[in-house]
Design an enzyme around this catalytic site. Sequence first.
Site, PDB file in Angstrom:
ATOM      1  N   CYS A 245       0.776  -1.181   0.222  1.00 23.74           N
ATOM      2  CA  CYS A 245       0.091  -0.381  -0.338  1.00 23.74           C
ATOM      3  C   CYS A 245       1.299   1.203  -0.215  1.00 23.74           C
ATOM      4  CB  CYS A 245      -1.119   0.018   1.435  1.00 23.74           C
ATOM      5  SG  CYS A 245      -0.590  -0.012   3.275  1.00 23.74           S
ATOM      6  N   ARG A 250      -1.677  -0.609   5.821  1.00 26.19           N
ATOM      7  CA  ARG A 250      -3.182  -1.108   4.547  1.00 26.19           C
ATOM      8  C   ARG A 250      -2.927  -2.497   4.327  1.00 26.19           C
ATOM      9  NH1 ARG A 250      -5.115   3.799   1.324  1.00 26.19           N
ATOM     10  NH2 ARG A 250      -2.618   4.197   1.878  1.00 26.19           N
TER      11      ARG A 250
END
Lengths: 297, 153
Positions: A245, A250
């Site tokens: 990410c 994330r």
Amino acid sequence: MAETSTEFAEYAHPEKLVSTAWVAEHIGDEDVVVLESNEDTLLYSTGHIPGAVKIDWHTELNDPVTRDFVGPEAFAELLGSKGIGPDTTVVFYGDKSNWWAAYALWVFTLYGHRDTRLMNGGRDKWIAEGRETTREVPSVTPVDYPVTDRDDTTDRAAREDVLAALGSTPLIDVRSPKEYTGETTHMDGYPQEGTLRGGHIPTAASVPWAKAANEDGTFKSRAELEAIYRDEAGLGETDKVIAYCRIGERSSHTWFVLKHLLGYEDVRNYDGSWTEWGNAVRVPIVMGDEPGQAPQR
Amino acid sequence: MTENTALPTALAEIVDDFTAVPDPEKLELLLEFSDELPELPARYDGHEEEMEQVVECQSPLFLAVEIEGEPAGGQSVMRLFITAPPEAPTTRGFASVLSQGLDGLTAAEILGVPDDIPNRLGLAQALTPLRLRGMSAMLGRIKRNVRDLTAEG
């Protein structure tokens, strides 16, 4: 080992998830430590699950100098100071549908801590259910945690690994669509971070992390997740995947989904992610909606 | 502290409070500020669309700057109204520091505040650079509003 929830049997590794009700019942158990890990590291202090201990990803898990995680001695000392022994069941939960909880869990995995779990739905679900919170910080009796080496190859990918994997190992880009195309370098509503180039790593499929989560922050069902990753993103029956990410938080969430909920064998999180790749000299980048081709060697 | 002599009194005291305590207590102090962020007056409460959103912050933050009395100029007294949700205590804490440090000052005093205030709180170790940039952005937007409201002509 603490007993497991039965409601997650549909997932590949159901023992990696617990419910809010499970936490309410087991937080006092001697072999269980519940850790809260948030993006906003002040949030724990505004009220948390009674008995839960704070872990600060920024000051406690990141090395203060090198861009890496803390070393083996510091990690062992950290866990011991939170009352965690090598056989302790560690349950993580946090804000933003457990991004930072998954990130902390992933770092614990690198150090080989065996029994790590996520509380499904995270902090928001606990609060939405009207369960008790407190500002009282529990007193922890420190224990000894053995110094163990970090394994940077099984669950973690470095930039060189990603370069070598182009064209052979599927990549999942879990950022927002605009970050993927190169229009922006951070999610909407966040400051643009100092990345020199926008776009994505060639061949990466775009699957924003939030696709794996329901409105209440819990994970989607196994069948829904299969449809998203196996079918739409085209992972199929692959045995290898790399997720990335912006800084690896994330994609820890997606790493958890692929490895523990869907059971892919070899899932690595590239935590250098876009803040490394988008600033690196002479690495290939693709802009726009299409995954693009691996460069010819 | 001599380096703070140029700061308006309220802000200088806040900076002194932060620099006087060790790092873990700096966060506790920021939490106290977060808890103290004043409620919005009725004309803004529930009307965040009347305010300006500071998109550089990691959490929703809305800001309004008003001029108290006339005429508009460097000596005008400025009022600040800021809101951020309780789920975003760090952002709220920054908002509260700026609100307590700058509300009721004159335009000239606010425009004279150095842009590196976030760094002077000594939070660079405890928080990420992204967070501190959010606070800088908040200060920048306050100044821009003050400038626009008090501009000549």
